[in-house]
Design an enzyme around this catalytic site. Structure first.
Site, PDB file in Angstrom:
ATOM      1  N   SER A 113       0.767  -1.173   0.024  1.00  0.00           N
ATOM      2  CA  SER A 113       0.064   0.005  -0.071  1.00  0.00           C
ATOM      3  C   SER A 113       0.720   1.213   0.236  1.00  0.00           C
ATOM      4  O   SER A 113       1.584   1.478  -0.885  1.00  0.00           O
ATOM      5  CB  SER A 113      -0.912  -0.159   1.320  1.00  0.00           C
ATOM      6  OG  SER A 113      -1.958   0.849   1.126  1.00  0.00           O
ATOM      7  N   HIS A 114       0.828   1.965   0.933  1.00  0.00           N
ATOM      8  CA  HIS A 114       1.363   3.442   1.053  1.00  0.00           C
ATOM      9  C   HIS A 114       2.827   3.364   1.651  1.00  0.00           C
ATOM     10  O   HIS A 114       3.371   4.288   2.080  1.00  0.00           O
ATOM     11  CB  HIS A 114       0.134   4.116   2.058  1.00  0.00           C
ATOM     12  CG  HIS A 114       0.022   3.594   3.212  1.00  0.00           C
ATOM     13  ND1 HIS A 114      -0.783   2.459   3.143  1.00  0.00           N
ATOM     14  CD2 HIS A 114       0.432   3.784   4.455  1.00  0.00           C
ATOM     15  CE1 HIS A 114      -0.984   2.199   4.610  1.00  0.00           C
ATOM     16  NE2 HIS A 114      -0.288   2.859   5.481  1.00  0.00           N
ATOM     17  N   ASP A 277      -2.334   6.579  -3.466  1.00  0.00           N
ATOM     18  CA  ASP A 277      -1.309   5.818  -2.742  1.00  0.00           C
ATOM     19  C   ASP A 277      -0.469   4.913  -3.675  1.00  0.00           C
ATOM     20  O   ASP A 277      -0.996   4.601  -4.705  1.00  0.00           O
ATOM     21  CB  ASP A 277      -1.650   5.424  -1.380  1.00  0.00           C
ATOM     22  CG  ASP A 277      -2.399   3.978  -1.698  1.00  0.00           C
ATOM     23  OD1 ASP A 277      -3.381   3.989  -2.711  1.00  0.00           O
ATOM     24  OD2 ASP A 277      -2.664   3.280  -0.602  1.00  0.00           O
ATOM     25  N   ASP A 279      -0.821   1.681  -4.279  1.00  0.00           N
ATOM     26  CA  ASP A 279      -1.495   0.718  -4.877  1.00  0.00           C
ATOM     27  C   ASP A 279      -3.013   1.050  -5.221  1.00  0.00           C
ATOM     28  O   ASP A 279      -3.577   0.508  -6.069  1.00  0.00           O
ATOM     29  CB  ASP A 279      -1.823  -0.514  -4.002  1.00  0.00           C
ATOM     30  CG  ASP A 279      -2.561  -0.242  -2.856  1.00  0.00           C
ATOM     31  OD1 ASP A 279      -2.419   0.585  -2.321  1.00  0.00           O
ATOM     32  OD2 ASP A 279      -3.404  -1.245  -2.196  1.00  0.00           O
ATOM     33  N   ASP A 281      -5.655   2.573  -3.731  1.00  0.00           N
ATOM     34  CA  ASP A 281      -6.737   2.377  -3.094  1.00  0.00           C
ATOM     35  C   ASP A 281      -7.278   3.471  -2.298  1.00  0.00           C
ATOM     36  O   ASP A 281      -8.382   3.816  -1.773  1.00  0.00           O
ATOM     37  CB  ASP A 281      -7.107   1.004  -2.314  1.00  0.00           C
ATOM     38  CG  ASP A 281      -5.940   0.856  -1.577  1.00  0.00           C
ATOM     39  OD1 ASP A 281      -4.947   1.521  -1.224  1.00  0.00           O
ATOM     40  OD2 ASP A 281      -6.253  -0.150  -0.557  1.00  0.00           O
ATOM     41  N   ARG A 282      -6.069   4.205  -1.840  1.00  0.00           N
ATOM     42  CA  ARG A 282      -6.295   5.510  -0.860  1.00  0.00           C
ATOM     43  C   ARG A 282      -6.578   6.934  -1.914  1.00  0.00           C
ATOM     44  O   ARG A 282      -5.982   6.624  -2.911  1.00  0.00           O
ATOM     45  CB  ARG A 282      -5.197   5.477   0.056  1.00  0.00           C
ATOM     46  CG  ARG A 282      -5.035   4.551   0.968  1.00  0.00           C
ATOM     47  CD  ARG A 282      -3.857   4.873   2.012  1.00  0.00           C
ATOM     48  NE  ARG A 282      -4.150   4.138   3.110  1.00  0.00           N
ATOM     49  CZ  ARG A 282      -3.610   4.241   4.387  1.00  0.00           C
ATOM     50  NH1 ARG A 282      -2.826   5.348   4.265  1.00  0.00           N
ATOM     51  NH2 ARG A 282      -3.683   3.348   5.317  1.00  0.00           N
ATOM     52  N   LYS A 376     -11.352  -0.064  -1.311  1.00  0.00           N
ATOM     53  CA  LYS A 376     -11.389   1.221  -1.408  1.00  0.00           C
ATOM     54  C   LYS A 376     -10.719   1.592  -2.994  1.00  0.00           C
ATOM     55  O   LYS A 376     -10.055   0.869  -3.507  1.00  0.00           O
ATOM     56  CB  LYS A 376     -10.840   1.903  -0.178  1.00  0.00           C
ATOM     57  CG  LYS A 376      -9.383   1.503  -0.171  1.00  0.00           C
ATOM     58  CD  LYS A 376      -9.261   2.127   1.171  1.00  0.00           C
ATOM     59  CE  LYS A 376      -7.422   1.897   1.669  1.00  0.00           C
ATOM     60  NZ  LYS A 376      -7.629   0.828   3.035  1.00  0.00           N
TER      61      LYS A 376
END
Ligand code: G1P
Ligand code: ZN
Length: 544
Positions: A113-114, A277, A279, A281-282, A376
């Site tokens: 992710s982030h 982010d 990947d 999703d954010r 998300k």
């Protein structure tokens, strides 16, 4: 191509966290570490023989090599078809979209992710189920149990697949198809939104700046915003994905997306700023010199959903993670729709979405999404805001949010993170809070009376599964809250998250700087948990 069975021994600590298994790259580079986890997932699943599996990731360091291993293991374990994004790329929402669209059995999302990427940074792997969403705890716990007993894994002895060429290749008894990572997702967005109206907004001179933070969303944002909607070239910045995200921290918040924030503070800044982010999703949404908190964003999207074709007939309900502010609850109440409070992590929204109980979900941690996928979705959130701005032509982001506060009141909200604290200090701090919960009700803190204090527990209304110890909550009589929980996604030490919230109905008091508005709660949060004494930290490392 022979299938080989390789003897192995279990690794400690392969329990998936809030969002899959995340570790430093060198941990994943140990012989058999990745293989053990992947085989443990297969061992925990039933009935996938001959079905399809989706594989893709955010392009970070190790992404390609890991994908090659997974392809060979999936073929050796009996999957019939494996869909992999070109270059082993799929944003997390795109992976969810592809799993659903092609009726795959599930998929692996390779991402941390982030968290930063690179040879000494983070890597991660997450299994998503048939609905396209993160595997529920029942599966992740079974995977963990398998990982502690694993004695062998199965893999095909084969050459690497050419991941850069679209099309099909045989791999043992399976077929691997390299797919365009953007096409299916872009088509889905085109079905949800009114692309003509959005293109019209850009034609009228509206300016947007989308910061992909050198991460996976660049190609998605460029295709949708610049190519399909005709936004000027340069609308998408930092749009070329890099294995180390350009050395940055691909987390769209006020600290890490500072270039975008600085641009939006300029008098000639864009009309809408958005960032996503590692990947994809954010999301972070910013107006001209104006930051929209993720909690407010969810509430604004819910209140304005009907401006978007996919939600024209209204939304069935909203769900938010427990620490997320109650702003969306007020909208749900006004709309007469259901509102759910779930533990932290997108996986808890899955059942509610599958059952049609909710249409929108959100987390304070820059996560917003809808029932179009089971993750998300950062770019979706940006398109939602674009649609609202197109539907309410002439209103700025700030005006839309202020208007919202006037109507529903303002939930002042902030999260304070204390990062990289010693694990035992963090555990001790939480244990101490838990030990004092019983005596807190009725006490006065920050000039407010504590109504209840508890450790959040959740029972899923669809399958009755339960999750306990999901965060210590101090709930005040005036609706204010202080919440404490430890991060479940970190790879180094522990991170304490303190969530602070207070409701302000009076529009004359909607202009107080957030940290000032929450000052008394902030200081009470530090005293109550003895943060400095126990961690040595007088102030948080990140404030969002
Ligand atoms: C964090 C966020 C949480 C989010 C998760 C994955 O988890 O707080 O809302 O779902 O990342 O993006 P945490 O580190 O707090 O466990
Ligand atoms: Zn992410």
């Amino acid at each position: 191509m022979p299938v080989v069975t390789v003897a192995t021994t279990p690794f400690e600590g392969q329990r998936p966290g809030t969002s899959g298994l995340r570790k430093k790259v060198p941990v994943f580079q140990q012989a058999h570490y990745l293989e053990n986890f992947v085989q443990s997932v297969f061992n925990a699943l039933d009935g996938y023989r001959g079905t399809a599996l989706v594989v893709g990731g955010d392009g970070r360091y190790l992404n390609r090599q890991a994908a090659q291993v997974i392809l060979k293991m999936a073929a050796a374990n009996g999957f019939g078809r494996i869909l992999v994004g070109r270059g082993a790329i799929l944003s997390t929402p795109a992976a969810s979209c592809v799993i659903r669209k092609y009726g795959a059995f599930g998929g692996f999302v390779l991402s941390a992710s982030h968290n930063p990427g690179g040879p000494h940074e983070d890597f991660g792997i997450k299994y998503n189920a048939t609905n396209g969403g993160p595997a529920p705890e029942k599966i992740t716990e079974a995977v963990f149990a398998q990982s502690r007993e694993i004695r062998e894994f199965r893999i095909l002895e084969a050459e690497d697949i050419d991941l850069d060429r679209l099309g099909e290749t045989r791999l043992g008894d399976a077929v691997v198809e390299v797919i365009d990572p953007v096409a299916d997702y872009a088509e889905l967005m085109e079905r949800l939104f009114d692309f003509d109206a959005l293109a019209g907004l850009f034609r009228s001179g509206f300016r947007m700046r989308y910061d992909a933070m050198h991460a996976v969303t660049g190609p998605y944002a460029a295709e949708i915003l610049e190519r399909r909607l005709g936004a000027p070239a340069g609308t998408v910045i930092n749009g070329v994905p890099k294995e180390d995200f350009g050395g940055g921290h691909p987390d769209p918040n006020l600290v890490h997306a500072h270039d975008l924030v600085a641009h939006m503070a300029r008098p000639d800044g864009a009309d809408l700023g958005a960032a996503s982010d590692g990947d994809g999703d954010r999301n972070m949404i910013v107006g001209r010199n104006f930051f929209v908190t993720p909690s407010d964003s969810l509430a604004v999207l819910a209140a304005n959903a009907r401006l978007v074709p996919a939600y024209r007939d209204g939304i069935t309900g909203v769900a938010r993670s427990m620490p997320t502010s109650g702003a969306a609850d007020r909208v749900a109440e006004a709309l007469g729709i259901a509102c759910y409070e779930t533990p932290t992590g997108w996986k808890f929204f899955g059942n509610l979405l599958d059952a049609g109980r909710v249409t929108f979900c959100g987390e304070e941690s820059f996560g917003t999404g809808s029932d179009h996928v089971r993750e998300k979705d950062g770019l979706w959130a940006a398109l939602m805001w674009l649609s609202i701005l197109a539907g309410r032509r002439g209103s700025s982001v700030e005006e839309i949010v202020r208007d919202h506060w006037r109507r529903f009141g303002r939930n002042y909200y902030s999260r304070h993170d204390y990062e990289a604290i010693a694990a035992d200090a963090a555990e001790g701090l939480m244990a101490n809070l838990r030990a004092h919960l019983g005596s807190l009700a009725g006490a006065t803190l920050a000039g407010r009376k504590v109504k209840t204090a508890d450790d959040f527990a959740y029972t899923d209304p669809i399958d009755g599964s339960t999750a306990a110890k999901q965060g210590v909550r101090v709930l005040f009589e005036d609706g204010s809250r202080i919440i404490y929980r430890l991060s479940g996604t970190g790879t180094e030490g522990a991170t304490l998250r303190v969530y602070l919230e207070r409701f302000e109905p009076n529009p004359a008091r909607h202009d107080i700087p957030t940290q000032e508005a929450l000052a008394d709660l902030i200081s009470a949060s530090r005293d109550l948990a003895e943060i400095e004494k126990r961690t040595g930290m007088a102030a948080p490392t990140v404030i969002t």
